[in-house]
Design an enzyme around this catalytic site. Structure first.
Site, mmCIF file in Angstrom:
data_model
loop_
_atom_site.group_PDB
_atom_site.id
_atom_site.type_symbol
_atom_site.label_atom_id
_atom_site.label_comp_id
_atom_site.label_asym_id
_atom_site.label_seq_id
_atom_site.Cartn_x
_atom_site.Cartn_y
_atom_site.Cartn_z
ATOM 1 N N SER A 1 -4.597 -1.215 -1.417
ATOM 2 C CA SER A 1 -4.200 0.183 -1.287
ATOM 3 C C SER A 1 -5.454 1.044 -1.343
ATOM 4 C CB SER A 1 -3.276 0.571 -2.451
ATOM 5 O OG SER A 1 -3.184 1.980 -2.549
ATOM 6 N N MET B 1 -3.297 6.568 7.124
ATOM 7 C CA MET B 1 -4.008 7.719 6.556
ATOM 8 C C MET B 1 -5.488 7.386 6.390
ATOM 9 S SD MET B 1 -1.409 9.807 4.188
ATOM 10 C CE MET B 1 -1.579 8.863 2.698
ATOM 11 N N GLY B 2 -5.944 6.345 7.080
ATOM 12 C CA GLY B 2 -7.365 6.010 7.055
ATOM 13 C C GLY B 2 -7.775 5.259 5.810
ATOM 14 N N LYS C 1 4.620 -3.092 2.025
ATOM 15 C CA LYS C 1 4.103 -2.491 0.790
ATOM 16 C C LYS C 1 4.843 -1.188 0.511
ATOM 17 C CE LYS C 1 0.664 -0.886 -1.994
ATOM 18 N NZ LYS C 1 0.528 0.484 -1.538
ATOM 19 N N LEU D 1 -9.354 2.478 5.958
ATOM 20 C CA LEU D 1 -8.703 1.233 6.400
ATOM 21 C C LEU D 1 -9.122 0.037 5.545
ATOM 22 C CD1 LEU D 1 -9.021 1.752 10.273
ATOM 23 C CD2 LEU D 1 -7.096 2.344 8.760
ATOM 24 N N ARG E 1 -5.629 3.697 -2.761
ATOM 25 C CA ARG E 1 -5.663 4.289 -4.108
ATOM 26 C C ARG E 1 -6.285 3.354 -5.139
ATOM 27 N NH1 ARG E 1 -0.640 7.087 -2.238
ATOM 28 N NH2 ARG E 1 -1.225 9.268 -2.196
ATOM 29 N N GLY F 1 -4.818 -4.466 4.568
ATOM 30 C CA GLY F 1 -3.391 -4.192 4.792
ATOM 31 C C GLY F 1 -3.191 -3.578 6.164
ATOM 32 N N HIS F 2 -4.033 -2.596 6.488
ATOM 33 C CA HIS F 2 -3.949 -1.965 7.814
ATOM 34 C C HIS F 2 -4.303 -2.981 8.910
ATOM 35 C CE1 HIS F 2 -5.134 1.568 5.142
ATOM 36 N NE2 HIS F 2 -3.968 1.954 5.629
HETATM 37 P P1 AMP Z 1 -1.460 4.299 4.548
HETATM 38 O O1 AMP Z 1 -2.763 4.451 5.253
HETATM 39 O O2 AMP Z 1 -1.583 3.976 3.100
HETATM 40 O O3 AMP Z 1 -0.507 5.427 4.842
HETATM 41 O O4 AMP Z 1 -0.773 3.017 5.177
HETATM 42 C C1 AMP Z 1 -0.588 2.880 6.559
HETATM 43 C C2 AMP Z 1 0.284 1.688 6.814
HETATM 44 O O5 AMP Z 1 -0.332 0.527 6.277
HETATM 45 C C3 AMP Z 1 1.661 1.810 6.160
HETATM 46 O O6 AMP Z 1 2.643 1.296 7.043
HETATM 47 C C4 AMP Z 1 1.516 0.943 4.936
HETATM 48 O O7 AMP Z 1 2.738 0.390 4.503
HETATM 49 C C5 AMP Z 1 0.593 -0.137 5.437
HETATM 50 N N1 AMP Z 1 -0.086 -0.768 4.305
HETATM 51 C C6 AMP Z 1 -0.805 -0.163 3.335
HETATM 52 N N2 AMP Z 1 -1.230 -1.068 2.423
HETATM 53 C C7 AMP Z 1 -0.737 -2.255 2.828
HETATM 54 C C8 AMP Z 1 -0.809 -3.581 2.312
HETATM 55 N N3 AMP Z 1 -1.466 -3.873 1.187
HETATM 56 N N4 AMP Z 1 -0.190 -4.571 2.991
HETATM 57 C C9 AMP Z 1 0.485 -4.300 4.131
HETATM 58 N N5 AMP Z 1 0.588 -3.084 4.678
HETATM 59 C C10 AMP Z 1 -0.007 -2.070 4.032
#
Ligand code: AMP
Length: 290
Positions: free
Chosen positions: A177, A21-22, A141, A24, A179, A27-28
């Protein structure tokens, strides 16, 4: 997007996909690195999916910085950045027509976020149709999300391999995150208690505690000392079904969701007994491979 992927596949390339969801962060980026190991072509999508946000959630304020995301993808040499418009993913309005597995979706985050996982499965299904990856990468996560996506792939016979990447944390342990941006200084200082609570639980298990209720009591008691934190749930579950476990015998998941101020954060840890003595002194034969 589809034509690009298909032409890569015709050239014998294995297409890897990281949906995001951007906004970045590391984690991404760790998922990009994992994808590089398992695929020839790395496709990243940025799409803030409206159907996975509840009516009182943060869809409008969710951080968006496309230029920054774009340059991070360029730096990491992503092969394609997929940026669909809402009307392209949802040409018939914001419907959710791919239902998440009802049992998995009834656990953990499903209770406080009704409909959330139907939004996730619908968007991931539609992104998968466009990107047609051989393999897709999700972070541990969002453990429940990854399990639900994996089940959706099996149920719909999509033939896409799902791989999970480890949780990436800040130096002090807070899981990365998008957030985390919402936290003010005082909240940010207390937010590390989530990770500390997971560490506390790991310590209890290592010291021989196997009763979930006793571990969870310690977790709750610890978190209750932080005035800005309110637990949404803390549960110990089976790693594959997410069924609550009264006792840890082999591997188990401890999943945590908590509000830090108004911001809802999630984190988790896996109790491993691989090759070690379990609390009962029996050796664990079963192994879990992601
Ligand atoms: P999001 O942009 O939050 O929807 O996350 C996109 C992908 O990145 C999802 O598969 C999340 O599980 C992964 N992700 C987000 N935060 C982390 C993190 N701290 N460590 C590992 N993967 C993450």
């Amino acid at each position: 997007m589809h034509a690009y992927s298909c032409s890569q596949k015709r050239d014998g390339k294995r297409v890897g996909f990281v949906p995001t969801m951007g906004d970045l962060h590391h984690g991404h980026l760790s998922l990009f690195d994992l994808a590089r190991k398992h695929a020839d072509i790395l496709v990243v999508s940025v799409f803030v999916n409206p159907t996975q946000f509840g009516p009182r959630e943060d869809f409008d304020q969710y951080p968006r910085d496309l230029e920054r995301d774009r340059s991070m993808c360029e730096e990491r040499r992503c092969d394609a950045l997929f940026l669909p418009e809402i009307r392209e993913i949802y040409p018939n309005g914001l419907e959710t027509d791919i239902q998440a597995d009802p049992v998995l979706a009834s656990r953990l985050c499903g209770l406080s976020r009704p409909g959330h996982f139907d939004g996730v499965t619908t968007v991931v299904y539609r992104l998968f149709k466009a990107v047609a990856p051989d393999v897709a990468f999700f972070g541990k996560k969002d453990f429940q999300q990854a399990l639900i996506v994996q089940k959706m792939v099996l149920d719909n016979n999509l033939g896409i391999e799902i791989k999970m990447g480890n949780i990436i944390r800040e130096a002090d342990g807070l899981a990365r995150s998008s957030r985390n941006r919402y936290l003010d200084t005082a909240q940010r200082a207390q937010a590390i208690a989530l990770f500390q609570a997971l560490e506390l639980a790991q310590k209890c298990v290592k010291e021989g505690e196997s009763q979930a209720s006793r571990i969870l009591e310690k977790v709750s008691a610890f978190l209750s000392t932080f005035p800005l934190i309110r637990i949404d749930y803390a549960q110990i579950t089976d790693l594959q079904t997410l069924t609550p476990l009264p006792e840890i015998k082999e591997q188990a998941l401890l999943a945590l969701a908590a509000f830090v101020g108004q911001t809802r954060l999630i984190d988790n840890t896996v109790f491993e007994f691989r090759g070690e003595k379990s609390p009962r002194g029996t050796r664990c034969e079963r192994k879990w491979h992601w």
